[in-house]
Design an enzyme around this catalytic site. Structure first.
Site, short mmCIF file in Angstrom:
data_model
loop_
_atom_site.label_atom_id
_atom_site.label_comp_id
_atom_site.label_asym_id
_atom_site.label_seq_id
_atom_site.Cartn_x
_atom_site.Cartn_y
_atom_site.Cartn_z
N LYS A 177 -2.00 -2.77 7.68
CA LYS A 177 -3.42 -2.68 8.04
C LYS A 177 -3.78 -3.81 9.00
O LYS A 177 -3.45 -4.97 8.75
CB LYS A 177 -4.27 -2.79 6.77
CG LYS A 177 -5.71 -2.38 6.96
CD LYS A 177 -6.41 -2.34 5.61
CE LYS A 177 -7.86 -1.90 5.75
NZ LYS A 177 -8.54 -1.83 4.44
N HIS B 82 -3.24 3.17 -5.48
CA HIS B 82 -3.74 1.84 -5.10
C HIS B 82 -3.97 0.96 -6.32
O HIS B 82 -4.00 -0.27 -6.20
CB HIS B 82 -5.03 1.98 -4.29
CG HIS B 82 -5.23 0.88 -3.29
ND1 HIS B 82 -4.40 0.71 -2.20
CD2 HIS B 82 -6.15 -0.11 -3.21
CE1 HIS B 82 -4.81 -0.33 -1.50
NE2 HIS B 82 -5.86 -0.86 -2.08
N HIS C 136 -4.11 -9.86 3.20
CA HIS C 136 -5.55 -9.98 3.44
C HIS C 136 -5.82 -11.03 4.51
O HIS C 136 -5.22 -12.11 4.49
CB HIS C 136 -6.27 -10.41 2.15
CG HIS C 136 -6.33 -9.32 1.12
ND1 HIS C 136 -6.59 -9.56 -0.21
CD2 HIS C 136 -6.17 -7.97 1.23
CE1 HIS C 136 -6.59 -8.42 -0.87
NE2 HIS C 136 -6.34 -7.45 -0.02
N ARG D 119 -1.35 -1.63 -6.77
CA ARG D 119 -1.54 -2.82 -5.92
C ARG D 119 -2.54 -3.78 -6.57
O ARG D 119 -2.33 -4.99 -6.60
CB ARG D 119 -2.01 -2.38 -4.54
CG ARG D 119 -2.33 -3.51 -3.55
CD ARG D 119 -2.62 -2.89 -2.19
NE ARG D 119 -3.36 -3.76 -1.28
CZ ARG D 119 -2.79 -4.62 -0.44
NH1 ARG D 119 -1.48 -4.74 -0.41
NH2 ARG D 119 -3.52 -5.35 0.38
N TYR E 10 -10.05 -10.27 -7.33
CA TYR E 10 -9.18 -10.21 -8.50
C TYR E 10 -9.45 -11.35 -9.49
O TYR E 10 -9.11 -11.24 -10.67
CB TYR E 10 -7.71 -10.21 -8.06
CG TYR E 10 -7.40 -9.02 -7.18
CD1 TYR E 10 -7.40 -7.73 -7.71
CD2 TYR E 10 -7.16 -9.18 -5.82
CE1 TYR E 10 -7.15 -6.63 -6.90
CE2 TYR E 10 -6.90 -8.09 -5.01
CZ TYR E 10 -6.90 -6.81 -5.55
OH TYR E 10 -6.67 -5.72 -4.75
N ARG F 145 0.85 -1.19 0.00
CA ARG F 145 0.00 0.00 0.00
C ARG F 145 0.89 1.24 0.00
O ARG F 145 2.09 1.17 0.29
CB ARG F 145 -0.91 0.01 1.23
CG ARG F 145 -1.86 -1.18 1.31
CD ARG F 145 -2.66 -1.14 2.61
NE ARG F 145 -3.61 -2.25 2.70
CZ ARG F 145 -3.33 -3.44 3.23
NH1 ARG F 145 -2.10 -3.67 3.72
NH2 ARG F 145 -4.24 -4.39 3.29
#
Length: 335
Positions: free
Chosen positions: A173, A279, A305, A282, A314, A148
């Site tokens: 995150k 972003h 994630h 990414r 995706y 990120r």
């Protein structure tokens, strides 16, 4: 005050919010957002009732009316609406120590799930070709690792391992660490950037400038740790700035808007008409990995994630991009 939490030392409400946010190690960005919404909520409630009232005196109708105003009059997005609600929940639960039943019954708006904008490999190449300098290196690093924006900006010297060709992403995150690859093609440029950062670090040490920011209470336990080379930024800012929390003047990492502005210019120069942000690099990283045959669990780990269902978005991009399902029109016209 919430049971189990230390007593608040401040007397003013907004100072109490700051104190509790910092005790819970929330980011500065979260602190600013929560203070904005709590201040907005109090002032808006005052205009509705004809006078300033403490949040303890407000009831569910006041909170619901405020959230309805945001949705119907201000027409804020679902994510903004959720952020405002989170700020109010934090105020009541964590600062005022009030966990009223109606707080749990306030519904959150459903966010629209959208297919992310993804660039083709040729578009990424064309975009990167329009960039130069440190912003070009950063853009290549974000696309090449899937990091990120702020993960790349906050990169420390100690977390770049040239021997193992790995980068450790710290406190990403969800306050999680993870490891990503160090692209072989970027190693020479990163080594040059490391030398430039070293020169800046040595110049700061010579004039005895304050060290860089370090997380949480580390500076209290090891007062000089912020002065050490390993904790210095890989992408230091050329200018000094004042830390808004401590008031100390020190060198921060490169300002994120510098890359955002450079990328915007490169998008226009490359003639790309898709919506592109930092972003997007990414998103493109993840899609291109899946396209090359990388299994989805590996991509999930590289992106950080928590749930593979987040990474699954995706696969939807790939289905559209590769034209996996033929249109019946094509079959009709081929007859």
């Amino acid at each position: 005050m919430k049971p189990g939490a230390p007593s608040l030392q401040s007397t003013r409400l907004l100072d109490q919010v700051r104190e509790r946010v910092r005790y819970m190690h929330y980011s500065l960005k979260t602190e600013k957002a929560y203070l904005y919404w709590i201040r907005f909520f109090i002032r808006w409630s005052a205009t509705q009732s004809g006078g300033m009232r403490h949040p303890r005196e407000l009831v569910v109708a006041d909170v619901e009316a405020f959230l309805s105003m945001l949705a119907n009059e201000r027409k804020v997005s679902a994510s903004t609406h959720n952020q405002a609600l989170s700020a109010l929940l934090f105020l009541y639960r964590e600062v005022l120590g009030i966990d009223l039943p109606w707080l749990n019954n306030i519904g959150r708006p459903q966010q629209t799930k959208r297919i992310p904008s993804v660039l083709t490999k040729d578009e990424v190449a064309g975009l990167l070709a329009q960039m130069d300098g440190v912003t070009a290196l950063l853009a290549r690093l974000l696309y090449g690792t899937g990091m990120r924006l702020m993960e790349g900006m906050r990169l420390r010297i100690k977390d770049v391992d040239f021997e193992r060709q790995a980068i450790i992403v710290r406190e990403a995150k969800g306050s999680k660490d993870r490891v990503v690859m160090l692209p072989r093609s970027l190693a020479p440029a990163l080594r040059l950037q490391l030398l430039a950062a070293r020169a800046q670090w040595e110049a700061d040490r010579q004039v005895q400038r304050g060290g860089v920011e370090v997380p949480h209470a580390l500076a209290s336990k090891y007062p000089k740790v912020g002065d050490t080379w390993g904790w210095f930024w890989m992408f230091p800012s050329p200018t000094l700035s004042v830390d808004p929390r401590s008031g100390v003047e020190r060198r921060h990492h490169l300002y994120e808007e510098r890359l955002q502005r450079a990328l915007k210019k490169a998008v226009a120069a490359a003639g790309i008409v898709k919506p592109v942000s930092v972003h997007t690099l990414r998103h493109s990283f993840a899609t291109h990995l899946l396209q090359s045959g990388t299994d989805i669990r590996t991509v999930q780990e590289l992106l950080g994630h928590s749930d593979v269902s987040t990474t699954m978005i995706y696969t939807h991009v790939l289905k559209v991009a590769t034209g996996g399902t033929a249109s019946p029109l094509d079959a009709l016209l081929s007859v």
